[in-house]
Design a protein around this motif. Structure first.
Motif, PDB file in Angstrom:
ATOM      1  N   GLY A 112      -2.274   5.484   0.636  1.00 35.70           N
ATOM      2  CA  GLY A 112      -3.265   4.426   0.546  1.00 35.70           C
ATOM      3  C   GLY A 112      -3.999   4.369  -0.779  1.00 35.70           C
ATOM      4  O   GLY A 112      -4.887   3.539  -0.969  1.00 35.70           O
ATOM      5  N   SER A 130      -4.841  -2.256   4.381  1.00 36.57           N
ATOM      6  CA  SER A 130      -5.256  -0.897   4.696  1.00 36.57           C
ATOM      7  C   SER A 130      -4.253  -0.286   5.662  1.00 36.57           C
ATOM      8  O   SER A 130      -3.470  -1.012   6.275  1.00 36.57           O
ATOM      9  CB  SER A 130      -6.664  -0.879   5.304  1.00 36.57           C
ATOM     10  N   ILE A 135       0.855  -1.187   0.000  1.00 35.54           N
ATOM     11  CA  ILE A 135       0.000   0.000   0.000  1.00 35.54           C
ATOM     12  C   ILE A 135       0.892   1.238   0.000  1.00 35.54           C
ATOM     13  O   ILE A 135       1.888   1.313   0.723  1.00 35.54           O
ATOM     14  CB  ILE A 135      -0.962  -0.016   1.208  1.00 35.54           C
ATOM     15  N   ILE A 164      -2.598   0.370  -4.399  1.00 37.47           N
ATOM     16  CA  ILE A 164      -2.525  -0.919  -3.710  1.00 37.47           C
ATOM     17  C   ILE A 164      -2.198  -2.024  -4.706  1.00 37.47           C
ATOM     18  O   ILE A 164      -2.717  -2.026  -5.837  1.00 37.47           O
ATOM     19  CB  ILE A 164      -3.846  -1.226  -2.983  1.00 37.47           C
TER      20      ILE A 164
END
Length: 119
Positions: free
Chosen positions: A57, A73, A53, A60
């Motif tokens: 964020g 996450s 990640i 990914i």
């Protein structure tokens, strides 16, 4: 220096779920500047990147073997990165480690947590 500590591993039956967490300590003010990755290594096999990640964020990556089952996450305010693992398979059995990369090289590693999936 950044220290990484994983938690959440354990024994689960095939089809079950686990959530791994990785908490950063030390120079955590830089946490949001690191790309974070989850790796795993099974006995007799090479270490592989499971998920990655980006700093914000927004970007990914998942290995094909976990795509659609795992979700990575991060929470930069809490200096944590997580890996939600669903529909686990026996072949997911491995030691899972989180790592932090400043640019492209992973500079900091956790000690790992064991995940065992029984059939």
């Amino acid at each position: 220096q950044v220290q990484l500590v994983e938690s959440g591993g354990g024994l689960v039956q095939a089809g079950g779920s686990l959530r791994l967490s990785c908490a950063a300590s030390g120079r955590t003010s830089y946490f949001s500047t690191y790309t974070m990755g989850w790796f795993r290594q099974a006995p007799g096999k090479e270490r592989e990147l499971v998920a990655r990640i980006s700093r914000s964020g927004s970007d990914i990556y998942y290995a094909d073997s976990v795509k659609g089952r795992f979700t990575i996450s991060r929470d930069n305010a809490k200096n944590t990165v997580s890996l939600q693992m669903n529909s686990l398979k026996p072949e997911d059995t491995a030691i899972y480690s989180c790592a932090a990369a400043r640019i492209t090289q992973y500079n900091y590693w956790g000690q790992g947590t064991q995940v065992t999936v029984s059939s």
